[in-house]
Each structure stands twice: as C-alpha cells, then as structure tokens.
Write a protein that holds these residues in place. Structure first.
Motif, PDB file in Angstrom:
ATOM      1  N   ALA A  61      13.119  -7.904   9.166  1.00 29.49           N
ATOM      2  CA  ALA A  61      13.726  -7.855  10.393  1.00 29.49           C
ATOM      3  C   ALA A  61      12.825  -7.262  11.316  1.00 29.49           C
ATOM      4  N   GLY A  62      13.179  -7.764  12.697  1.00 29.33           N
ATOM      5  CA  GLY A  62      12.078  -7.293  14.004  1.00 29.33           C
ATOM      6  C   GLY A  62      11.031  -8.329  13.639  1.00 29.33           C
ATOM      7  N   GLY A  63       9.791  -8.026  14.455  1.00 25.53           N
ATOM      8  CA  GLY A  63       8.269  -8.488  14.184  1.00 25.53           C
ATOM      9  C   GLY A  63       8.287  -9.975  15.054  1.00 25.53           C
ATOM     10  N   TRP A  64       9.320  -9.827  16.149  1.00 27.61           N
ATOM     11  CA  TRP A  64       9.508 -10.997  16.739  1.00 27.61           C
ATOM     12  C   TRP A  64       8.644 -11.121  18.095  1.00 27.61           C
ATOM     13  N   GLY A  65       7.617 -10.052  18.239  1.00 30.71           N
ATOM     14  CA  GLY A  65       6.990  -9.976  19.382  1.00 30.71           C
ATOM     15  C   GLY A  65       7.445  -9.448  20.719  1.00 30.71           C
ATOM     16  N   HIS A  66       6.841  -9.100  21.628  1.00 31.72           N
ATOM     17  CA  HIS A  66       7.198  -8.511  22.881  1.00 31.72           C
ATOM     18  C   HIS A  66       8.236  -9.296  23.920  1.00 31.72           C
ATOM     19  N   LEU A  67       8.086 -10.597  23.749  1.00 30.08           N
ATOM     20  CA  LEU A  67       9.137 -11.145  24.692  1.00 30.08           C
ATOM     21  C   LEU A  67      10.541 -11.388  23.876  1.00 30.08           C
ATOM     22  N   LEU A  68      10.454 -11.494  22.599  1.00 19.75           N
ATOM     23  CA  LEU A  68      11.732 -11.616  21.856  1.00 19.75           C
ATOM     24  C   LEU A  68      12.435 -10.297  21.633  1.00 19.75           C
ATOM     25  N   GLY A  69      11.588  -9.281  21.139  1.00 20.72           N
ATOM     26  CA  GLY A  69      12.090  -8.141  20.640  1.00 20.72           C
ATOM     27  C   GLY A  69      11.298  -6.942  20.687  1.00 20.72           C
ATOM     28  N   ASP A  70      10.846  -6.622  19.250  1.00 19.87           N
ATOM     29  CA  ASP A  70      10.084  -5.497  19.059  1.00 19.87           C
ATOM     30  C   ASP A  70      10.477  -4.227  19.616  1.00 19.87           C
ATOM     31  N   GLU A  71      11.782  -4.149  19.599  1.00 21.02           N
ATOM     32  CA  GLU A  71      12.489  -2.874  19.966  1.00 21.02           C
ATOM     33  C   GLU A  71      12.046  -1.748  19.306  1.00 21.02           C
ATOM     34  N   GLY A  72      11.870  -0.392  19.836  1.00 14.92           N
ATOM     35  CA  GLY A  72      11.337   0.491  18.976  1.00 14.92           C
ATOM     36  C   GLY A  72       9.677   0.615  18.944  1.00 14.92           C
ATOM     37  N   SER A  73       9.102  -0.338  19.554  1.00 14.73           N
ATOM     38  CA  SER A  73       7.533  -0.398  19.302  1.00 14.73           C
ATOM     39  C   SER A  73       7.001   0.541  20.522  1.00 14.73           C
ATOM     40  N   ALA A 111       0.930  -1.333   0.040  1.00 11.85           N
ATOM     41  CA  ALA A 111      -0.216   0.150   0.041  1.00 11.85           C
ATOM     42  C   ALA A 111       0.720   1.325  -0.113  1.00 11.85           C
ATOM     43  N   LEU A 112       1.974   1.287   0.866  1.00 13.34           N
ATOM     44  CA  LEU A 112       2.464   2.646   0.889  1.00 13.34           C
ATOM     45  C   LEU A 112       3.463   2.559  -0.006  1.00 13.34           C
ATOM     46  N   LEU A 113       4.126   1.563  -0.662  1.00 13.74           N
ATOM     47  CA  LEU A 113       5.162   1.659  -1.757  1.00 13.74           C
ATOM     48  C   LEU A 113       4.312   1.628  -3.210  1.00 13.74           C
ATOM     49  N   LYS A 114       3.119   1.431  -3.147  1.00 15.15           N
ATOM     50  CA  LYS A 114       2.311   1.351  -4.435  1.00 15.15           C
ATOM     51  C   LYS A 114       2.739   0.097  -5.141  1.00 15.15           C
ATOM     52  N   GLY A 115       2.951  -0.931  -4.394  1.00 13.40           N
ATOM     53  CA  GLY A 115       3.387  -2.350  -5.221  1.00 13.40           C
ATOM     54  C   GLY A 115       4.707  -2.377  -5.626  1.00 13.40           C
ATOM     55  N   LYS A 116       5.494  -1.294  -5.468  1.00 14.98           N
ATOM     56  CA  LYS A 116       6.735  -1.193  -5.735  1.00 14.98           C
ATOM     57  C   LYS A 116       7.737  -1.800  -4.882  1.00 14.98           C
ATOM     58  N   ASP A 117       9.225  -1.905  -5.184  1.00 19.21           N
ATOM     59  CA  ASP A 117      10.074  -2.486  -4.384  1.00 19.21           C
ATOM     60  C   ASP A 117      10.553  -1.277  -3.302  1.00 19.21           C
ATOM     61  N   GLY A 118      10.935  -1.682  -2.013  1.00 12.96           N
ATOM     62  CA  GLY A 118      11.422  -0.714  -0.889  1.00 12.96           C
ATOM     63  C   GLY A 118      11.277  -1.397   0.331  1.00 12.96           C
ATOM     64  N   VAL A 119      11.345  -0.579   1.195  1.00 14.62           N
ATOM     65  CA  VAL A 119      11.365  -1.068   2.693  1.00 14.62           C
ATOM     66  C   VAL A 119      10.247  -0.439   3.551  1.00 14.62           C
ATOM     67  N   LEU A 120       9.491  -1.303   4.311  1.00 12.02           N
ATOM     68  CA  LEU A 120       8.410  -0.601   5.131  1.00 12.02           C
ATOM     69  C   LEU A 120       8.939  -0.886   6.741  1.00 12.02           C
ATOM     70  N   THR A 121       8.952   0.089   7.339  1.00 15.64           N
ATOM     71  CA  THR A 121       9.356  -0.055   8.746  1.00 15.64           C
ATOM     72  C   THR A 121       7.879   0.621   9.449  1.00 15.64           C
ATOM     73  N   ILE A 122       7.184  -0.643  10.342  1.00 18.05           N
ATOM     74  CA  ILE A 122       6.197  -0.239  11.063  1.00 18.05           C
ATOM     75  C   ILE A 122       6.331  -0.137  12.559  1.00 18.05           C
ATOM     76  N   SER A 123       6.073   0.961  13.221  1.00 26.92           N
ATOM     77  CA  SER A 123       6.228   0.665  14.862  1.00 26.92           C
ATOM     78  C   SER A 123       4.994   1.321  15.465  1.00 26.92           C
ATOM     79  N   GLY A 124       4.040   0.305  15.757  1.00 28.64           N
ATOM     80  CA  GLY A 124       2.749   0.666  16.635  1.00 28.64           C
ATOM     81  C   GLY A 124       2.848   0.019  18.009  1.00 28.64           C
ATOM     82  N   THR A 125       2.195  -0.899  18.481  1.00 28.45           N
ATOM     83  CA  THR A 125       2.235  -1.569  19.551  1.00 28.45           C
ATOM     84  C   THR A 125       3.610  -2.722  19.518  1.00 28.45           C
ATOM     85  N   GLY A 126       3.858  -3.196  18.263  1.00 28.61           N
ATOM     86  CA  GLY A 126       4.649  -3.818  18.028  1.00 28.61           C
ATOM     87  C   GLY A 126       5.948  -3.024  16.917  1.00 28.61           C
TER      88      GLY A 126
END
Lengths: 298, 298
Positions: A135-147, A106-121
């Motif tokens: 990278a990341g996306g391991w959940g609150h016990l294993l990581g989610d640094e910066g969430s 959605a953000l990259l309009k179907g094209k190549d690139g990187v998306l970084t999400i930080s909400g609760t995770g």
C-alpha cells in the motif's frame, strides 16, 4: 569459500555486500546510483562495477547467487537490458526485486510481516504465507502520504491557504519564509517549481523544530503523517488477512527519527491491533538480499 | 488612425490584436508561445513577431500603447529582458501583466468584479475600488483545486486508494484503465510520471461521461471541483470586502463547459451571496488589454 552477493541500488548510490553462507560479511563495495529509471545505461554500469569490486578481493571463492534490490524497478518497462548485462558479466544465477522487498527481508530477517518505509517517499510492504501485498508507494503526485515530501508540502500548502483566505501569517509560515529568504507567500511558487523532491523534504527538520516548540499546525501535520503511514500498514495487514500477532518494521528517516510521527504511527496501529510487535533496526538492506538468496539456493 | 495593441501570451500561442480607440478590431495575428517560463528567448521572439505582424497591415496608423498579458509572468524572476526587447523593437509605451488580469478585464469590460478561471489550472482574481486580490493559481503541486488537472488526478488517486485498500474496482477505475490500455492499477505510475499536465487533464471528458452515466465517484469529484472554485471566488470577495452585488465571471473549459462543475460553483456561491451577477462570455482576452490600455492613456 562459497558466498552470496547482495546489491542495494538506490537513487544516489549502489551498495554491494558479499555474505558467507552463514550470513557473515566477507567484502563490501560502493558505486553510483542503481535506479534504472534515472539512466538505464549508467545505472547498469554502476551495478556491474559494484559487484565486480565486491568480488575482486575474494580469492578462491565461488559466488553462488546474486540478489539485487533496485529502487524504481517496479516502474521499469523492459528489464531485459539489466538481465542480459548481468548474465554476460557474471554468468551467476541472480534475481532482481524492488528495493522495498530487500529492506523488508532485512528488517524481518526473511520472515513474514509488514515493513513501512517513510523517507522522501512512503510505502508499506507485507508478506504472509507466500502472499505479498503493498500500500502506498505511488510517488509524490499520486500519494506518498506521510513521507518527508508530503510533510513539507502540507506546510507549504498551509501557507497558500492562509494567503488565499487572507488569514494572519502563522508562526510556521514565518519560519518557512525566513528559511526560504522570501518576503511574500506569493514567491513560494518560484521555489516549489524549481526544487527537487529532496529540496522540499529538506524542510522537515524545520517543521519538527516548530512542533517541538508546540506549534499546533506542525504538530498536526506530523501526527497526520503517522496516521497515514499506519493506515497503509493496516491496509496491507487486511489484504494479507494476517492475525493479531503480526510484526511491523519501520524504516526511513521520518519514521525512525521523528518522534511525533513514530508515536502517532504506533498509536494508530495499536488502536486496531494492540498486540503488534514493532521493529526499528538499523540494518543494511543488502542483508535482505542474503535472506532472499538463501531461500533461492536451498 | 490611432490604435492600441493587446497581446495574450499563453503556453501554446501568442495572440495580438490591434484595437481602434473605440474598441473596434483593426488587425489580428498569431505566433508561438508567450510564456517566458518555458523559454525566455523564444517567448520574446514570438511576442515581438506577433506585434510586428499585427502592426504590418495598418498603414498611416499610430500605435499609442501596447498591453501584454503573459501566462506565468508572476513567476518571472527578472522581467528586464522582455522590457528591453519591447522598448528596442517598438519604442511605444507598454505595460505587462499576468494573463489572468487581462482575462478579468475582458470579461468584466474593465469594471470591478471577480473572475474565476478553471482550465488545466485554476485561479480567482478580483478587483474592487483599486484593490486587486487573488486566490488559487498556485500550480499543480501546491493547489489548483477544481482545475482539469485536479479533477483527473482525483480520479487517478481514487484508483490508488481502491488498490491500497483491496476494494473491488469501481466502474470509473475500469473506464480509466481501459482508456490507458493498462491491466493493472499498479501500472498507473508509468503514465503519471511521464505525462504532461495537459495529458492528465485530457481524462476530464471521460470523467464527465461517467458522471453523466450516474457514476457516483465522478459526480462527487465534479461537484467538489465546483465547491473549491466557489471557495476561491468567495475568498477573493472576502479579501476585497465587496458587498452582495458583486459580478463573478467564469472562464476556462472546466467552468464553462462542464455543467456539473458550473452548477456546483454557482450553487455554492449563492449559499453565501444569493444576489451575485454571473457572467459566462466567450471574449478574447486581448479585449482586456484594450480596456487596460484605455485607462493608461486617459
């Protein structure tokens, strides 16, 4: 009239949008959560309901494809239940991916690139020449640094360190205790071990407020959050072996609404890749489903 | 014959021991868990049952006092339920403390000093001239650095970092994946978010094995664990303002059975306090109840 349905199934609600083949919105609907890990049966019922309600007002139309992005889909042990239910209900070709994949599209309009999400995770997802890396996306016990959860826990853990070391209570600790309605730092356990991740992440605005009032501990936590998110994005770039001119998109309340996190994120990425093109855009993740569906059809 | 009952109520079992006024064991019994936070009603039933069974075989005896050390008691919001139940069942003077306090009294024979426990969780408790101080004991989300849970999570988090950074899989990661029966690091979430803390801490022996086979990552984690436990013990010493000749006792499988953690703990304490008297002893925590009860009676 041919159309495509995009479904964004999250932890609280499921959003379905019908797009014309040119990407125009034809119909929209909402239902309950679509995360199969919460309760598979309920989630499937909600997802089917959202799609049915989205299709209902479109007379004389033909649905060519359904693309679904579901939160937690990567953790589903056996996806046969949702697949059978969709086939039985609609008999329309479909694809199911993680919600991060549709947000990326959605953000990259179907094209190549990187998306970084930080909400609760927190997670970074990137694509390049057909490769997909995360990278990341391991959940609150294993990581989610910066969430948001991580930011709030950093502040709470700082409280415990002050208490362990017999230090004077910081301004941040005072503010947190006051919001919690507690007198003693020792009472913190009563909150943490009965709270949800969202309850904990709800302390982020207080920490942002403290940082804006120049509290050094709060500022440091928010800058660290941006650093960790940047590291995830750069890890993805390295794994994809992308060049300098990569596009990095940002999503989630922490990265789009907390100025100090966002500026730290951008600065730390620019240290390594000064020519990055950044995107911050408010688009429905279902639009990513449209881009993915178009690729499948054509 | 006058006697005292000591009760050690843990997360899996409750142990009650009747001691003669000279500290001799008269009777013993066991029942289910005594941690009120698991289920208050069941825990109270188990505790009452343990005390009744311990008293039953003692004919013509008089119980002077009951001292109970209950896991998680510090987190109990309202202790009235257990207090009323004890008064109603026995009508004998009693006191209830956290299980760490009775373990402290047991190992230090009721005298001043510091106790550091590292099992699934980790805490240091110290007494000096009537003052009581603690460091650690914040549970798995806020701290517990140096505990069995923490050691295992350090190894699992190291797996996620290798994966995020696209590094070659380490020997430790290979061993963990093999024990988990997984092919991909990405599957780790399926285990972590459905496992208990004990399930996770059960990976410690594998990490110890790897460290003994000179795996550097495992060695580093175990040495760090000892450092964190030492820091907690030294924080308690500082808050109590004790001198050089303090006694520091060790308890829990990690600190008493993992050589590398114990040696790191001792070395890091000796850097600051070379004259510490260390104690490692296998005594029942109910003996601590005896020492505490004797003080209350006299």
């Amino acid at each position: 009239m041919n159309y495509i349905i995009g479904v964004d199934g999250g932890g609280t609600k499921t959003e379905a949008v019908a797009y014309g083949v040119a990407g125009n919105i034809i119909s929209e609907s909402k239902a309950g959560y679509g995360n199969l890990l919460i309760n598979e049966e309920h989630a499937i019922t909600n997802i089917i309901q959202a799609i049915e309600q989205c299709k209902a007002p479109i007379e004389n139309g033909k649905c060519l494809y359904i693309c679904l992005g579901l939160a937690g889909y990567g953790g589903v042990k056996n996806p046969q239940g949702i697949k059978s239910a969709l086939t039985k209900a609609f008999n329309i070709p479909f694809t199911i991916v993680n919600d991060g994949i549709i947000a990326h599209a959605a953000l990259l309009k179907g094209k190549d690139g990187v998306l970084t999400i930080s909400g609760t995770g927190a997670v970074s997802i990137g694509t390049h020449d057909g490769a997909v890396e995360q990278a990341g996306g391991w959940g609150h016990l294993l990581g989610d640094e910066g969430s948001g959860y991580w930011i709030a826990m950093k502040a709470f853990i700082n409280m415990t360190k002050e208490d362990d070391e017999g230090l004077e209570q910081s301004q941040l600790t005072g503010a947190l205790l006051s919001k919690l309605g507690f007198q003693r730092v020792g009472d913190l356990k009563k909150f943490i071990y009965s709270a949800t991740k969202a309850d904990i992440a709800a302390f982020v605005p207080l920490i942002v407020e403290q940082a804006e009032a120049s509290d050094e501990i709060s500022e440091k936590i928010l800058i660290q959050a941006g650093y960790h998110l940047a590291k995830n994005a750069l890890d993805v770039c390295r794994k994809l072996n992308v060049g300098e001119n990569v596009t990095i998109a940002m999503k989630g309340s922490i990265l789009t609404q907390v100025r100090l996190v966002q500026s730290s994120f951008i600065e730390h990425i620019q240290l390594e890749k000064p020519d990055v093109n950044f995107i911050v855009d408010e688009v429905s993740s279902t639009l990513g489903c449209y881009y993915i569906a178009v690729k499948h059809i054509s």
